[in-house]
Design a protein around this motif. Structure first.
Motif, PDB file in Angstrom:
ATOM      1  N   ASP A   1      -1.775   1.170   1.313  1.00 44.21           N
ATOM      2  CA  ASP A   1      -2.167   1.587  -0.038  1.00 44.21           C
ATOM      3  C   ASP A   1      -3.310   2.589   0.012  1.00 44.21           C
ATOM      4  O   ASP A   1      -3.387   3.509  -0.804  1.00 44.21           O
ATOM      5  CB  ASP A   1      -2.588   0.365  -0.865  1.00 44.21           C
ATOM      6  CG  ASP A   1      -1.425  -0.565  -1.171  1.00 44.21           C
ATOM      7  OD1 ASP A   1      -0.267  -0.101  -1.076  1.00 44.21           O
ATOM      8  OD2 ASP A   1      -1.672  -1.735  -1.489  1.00 44.21           O
TER       9      ASP A   1
ATOM     10  N   GLN B   1      -1.961   5.993   0.720  1.00 47.42           N
ATOM     11  CA  GLN B   1      -1.148   6.469  -0.393  1.00 47.42           C
ATOM     12  C   GLN B   1      -2.009   6.948  -1.550  1.00 47.42           C
ATOM     13  O   GLN B   1      -1.702   7.950  -2.202  1.00 47.42           O
ATOM     14  CB  GLN B   1      -0.200   5.367  -0.860  1.00 47.42           C
ATOM     15  CG  GLN B   1       0.917   5.068   0.140  1.00 47.42           C
ATOM     16  CD  GLN B   1       1.951   4.103  -0.428  1.00 47.42           C
ATOM     17  OE1 GLN B   1       2.492   4.335  -1.497  1.00 47.42           O
ATOM     18  NE2 GLN B   1       2.205   3.011   0.281  1.00 47.42           N
TER      19      GLN B   1
ATOM     20  N   ASP C   1      10.837   6.362   2.798  1.00 44.30           N
ATOM     21  CA  ASP C   1      11.675   5.990   1.654  1.00 44.30           C
ATOM     22  C   ASP C   1      13.129   6.411   1.877  1.00 44.30           C
ATOM     23  O   ASP C   1      13.702   6.051   2.881  1.00 44.30           O
ATOM     24  CB  ASP C   1      11.092   6.568   0.364  1.00 44.30           C
ATOM     25  CG  ASP C   1       9.690   6.033   0.081  1.00 44.30           C
ATOM     26  OD1 ASP C   1       9.361   4.936   0.593  1.00 44.30           O
ATOM     27  OD2 ASP C   1       8.917   6.696  -0.619  1.00 44.30           O
TER      28      ASP C   1
ATOM     29  N   TRP D   1       8.334   2.671   4.363  1.00 46.74           N
ATOM     30  CA  TRP D   1       8.653   2.498   2.947  1.00 46.74           C
ATOM     31  C   TRP D   1       7.341   2.412   2.189  1.00 46.74           C
ATOM     32  O   TRP D   1       6.551   1.487   2.385  1.00 46.74           O
ATOM     33  CB  TRP D   1       9.514   1.255   2.741  1.00 46.74           C
ATOM     34  CG  TRP D   1      10.906   1.479   3.277  1.00 46.74           C
ATOM     35  CD1 TRP D   1      11.365   1.183   4.524  1.00 46.74           C
ATOM     36  CD2 TRP D   1      11.990   2.103   2.588  1.00 46.74           C
ATOM     37  NE1 TRP D   1      12.677   1.580   4.662  1.00 46.74           N
ATOM     38  CE2 TRP D   1      13.091   2.150   3.486  1.00 46.74           C
ATOM     39  CE3 TRP D   1      12.149   2.643   1.298  1.00 46.74           C
ATOM     40  CZ2 TRP D   1      14.312   2.703   3.136  1.00 46.74           C
ATOM     41  CZ3 TRP D   1      13.369   3.193   0.952  1.00 46.74           C
ATOM     42  CH2 TRP D   1      14.448   3.216   1.857  1.00 46.74           C
TER      43      TRP D   1
ATOM     44  N   SER E   1       6.771   1.937  -0.921  1.00 45.35           N
ATOM     45  CA  SER E   1       6.715   0.887  -1.940  1.00 45.35           C
ATOM     46  C   SER E   1       7.689  -0.208  -1.548  1.00 45.35           C
ATOM     47  O   SER E   1       8.744   0.062  -0.966  1.00 45.35           O
ATOM     48  CB  SER E   1       7.074   1.436  -3.329  1.00 45.35           C
ATOM     49  OG  SER E   1       8.384   1.973  -3.340  1.00 45.35           O
ATOM     50  N   GLY E   2       7.293  -1.442  -1.826  1.00 45.76           N
ATOM     51  CA  GLY E   2       8.174  -2.569  -1.537  1.00 45.76           C
ATOM     52  C   GLY E   2       7.883  -3.292  -0.243  1.00 45.76           C
ATOM     53  O   GLY E   2       8.300  -4.436  -0.074  1.00 45.76           O
TER      54      GLY E   2
ATOM     55  N   SER F   1       4.736  -4.185   2.738  1.00 45.46           N
ATOM     56  CA  SER F   1       3.325  -4.131   3.120  1.00 45.46           C
ATOM     57  C   SER F   1       3.199  -3.355   4.432  1.00 45.46           C
ATOM     58  O   SER F   1       4.195  -3.129   5.136  1.00 45.46           O
ATOM     59  CB  SER F   1       2.788  -5.548   3.319  1.00 45.46           C
ATOM     60  OG  SER F   1       3.379  -6.137   4.474  1.00 45.46           O
TER      61      SER F   1
END
Length: 339
Positions: free
Chosen positions: A98, A101, A140, A171, A173-174, A176
Motif C-alpha cells: 500500500d 501504491q 493486474d 496484484w 488490489s485484492g 496483501s
C-alpha cells in the motif's frame, strides 16, 4: 555488470535485510551480492543518511535499492549513495505494498515503462556505478509477454546494467504484500524467454528459489539468481552457495559465523543497539541440526536485554553437524565466478 557474469544475490526485503542482517550474511558468504531494504529516494535526500543508508565496509559487494518515480530525485539519491560507497543502485519496480501504491512507485511503475526508462537514464547520467532494475512480470490484468518486454526495452535503451525479475505478477488490489509473494503463480519460463531475447543484457531471476539445486538449474538459463526468504530463514545456504557456485574452496561453518559476529555485536551493544535487533536475523542459522530448536529458544527468550553471554549459551546448545537433505544435492553447474 556484464551479461556473462553469474551473480547470486540476497534479495532486498523490507524489515529483514537491514545492516545487521547484511553483516551477518557476509560472515557466511564472501561473494554473494547483498541488497539493502528498499529506501525511498526522498528519505535519502532529506533524512538521516547515516541511519538510513550507512553500512560497514565488510558488506561489499552491496547494492542499495531505491523506491521512487521522480528521475531528478532518484538521480540526487543515487549520487548520495555512490558517495557512501555502494557498489550498485537498484530501482524497485516490483513492490506491491500500500505504501508504494500511495506514492505511485514500486510495482505501479510496470504500467509506465517510459517513466522507468527516464529514471534509469537520470541515475546513469549521475553515477559511475551500475544501475539496475528489479521488476515483476507485470501487474493486474497485464499480459506478461508484452508488459515485461516493454519494461525491459525501455530500461535497456537507457543503459540499464541489469534486470532482476521476480517471476510472478503483482496484484495491486485484492492481495496483501505477503500474498503477492506466494499466490500469483511462478512463471520462470517467461524470465528465460526474456534472457533469450536479450542475450547481451544481464537478466537475473527471483522468486520461489528454495534449494541449491534450483539455483544451479536457473543459472543454466539466466545470468543470476536472487534468494529471498530461503537465505533469510536458512542462512547457512549462503555458505554452500559460495563453495558450489562462487569459487570458494570450502564452506564457512555456521559456528565460525557466530564467532565472527561477536566483535560486531559487542560494538553495537556499546552504541545502544539491543541484542535482539541483531540476533533476530540469526535464528535460522542451525536449521536442520541438533540443538537448532534450543538455539532459537535461547536467542528469542533472552536477547531482549542480553549481552554476548546469551549468544555463547545458545551456541553451546548446538550439537554436531548433520548431513544436508537430499534437496540440496550437488547441482550440475559449479564454480561460477562473480566479477
Amino acid at each position: 555488470m556484464r551479461a556473462h557474469d553469474k551473480i547470486i544475490a540476497v534479495a532486498p526485503m523490507m524489515d529483514w535485510t537491514d545492516r545487521h542482517c547484511r553483516f551477518f550474511h557476509r560472515q557466511l558468504t564472501r561473494r554473494a551480492l547483498l541488497y539493502t531494504e528498499m529506501v525511498v529516494a526522498d528519505a535519502v535526500i532529506h533524512g538521516d543518511r547515516q541511519r538510513l543508508i550507512g553500512f560497514s565496509p565488510v558488506e561489499h559487494p552491496v547494492a542499495i535499492q531505491f523506491g521512487g518515480a521522480d528521475p531528478e530525485r532518484l538521480a540526487t539519491a543515487a549520487r548520495i549513495a555512490e558517495a557512501f560507497g555502494y557498489d550498485e543502485i537498484n530501482l524497485n519496480v516490483g513492490c506491491p505494498s500500500d505504501r508504494v501504491q500511495s506514492g505511485i512507485f514500486g510495482a505501479c511503475l510496470m504500467k509506465t515503462p517510459q517513466l522507468v526508462g527516464a529514471c534509469v537514464a537520470a541515475m546513469k547520467a549521475s553515477v559511475a556505478i551500475p544501475v539496475t532494475v528489479k521488476c515483476r512480470l507485470g501487474v493486474d490484468d497485464q499480459d506478461t509477454e508484452p508488459a515485461l518486454d516493454e519494461l525491459a526495452d525501455a530500461v535497456v535503451e537507457e543503459g540499464c546494467d541489469g534486470i532482476w525479475v521476480h517471476a510472478r505478477k503483482a496484484w495491486l488490489s485484492g492481495l496483501s504484500p505477503k500474498e503477492n509473494r506466494e499466490i500469483p503463480p511462478l512463471d520462470c519460463g517467461r524470465v528465460y524467454r526474456l534472457k533469450q531475447r536479450l542475450p547481451s543484457t544481464f537478466v537475473g531471476i527471483n522468486g520461489g528459489v528454495e534449494t541449491l539445486e534450483a539455483v544451479g538449474d536457473h543459472l543454466t538459463k539466466v545470468d543470476g539468481v536472487m534468494l529471498g526468504r530461503a537465505a533469510y530463514q536458512r542462512p547457512a545456504l549462503l555458505a554452500e552457495i559460495d563453495r558450489r557456485y562462487l569459487g570458494m574452496p570450502s564452506s564457512i561453518q555456521p559456528e565460525d559465523a557466530v564467532l565472527g559476529m561477536m566483535p560486531y555485536i559487542e560494538a553495537a551493544l556499546a552504541d545502544g543497539v539491543r541484542l535482539h535487533q541483531i540476533t533476530r536475523h540469526m535464528l535460522g542459522l542451525f536449521h536442520g541440526r541438533p540443538g537448532a530448536r534450543r538455539w532459537r529458544q535461547v536467542l528469542s527468550s533472552q536477547s531482549s536485554g542480553g549481552d554476548l553471554t546469551v549468544l555463547s549459551e545458545a551456541l553451546a546448545a548446538v550439537g554436531p553437524e548433520v548431513s544436508a537433505p537430499a534437496a540440496m544435492s550437488e547441482p550440475s553447474v559449479t564454480q561460477l565466478a562473480v566479477a
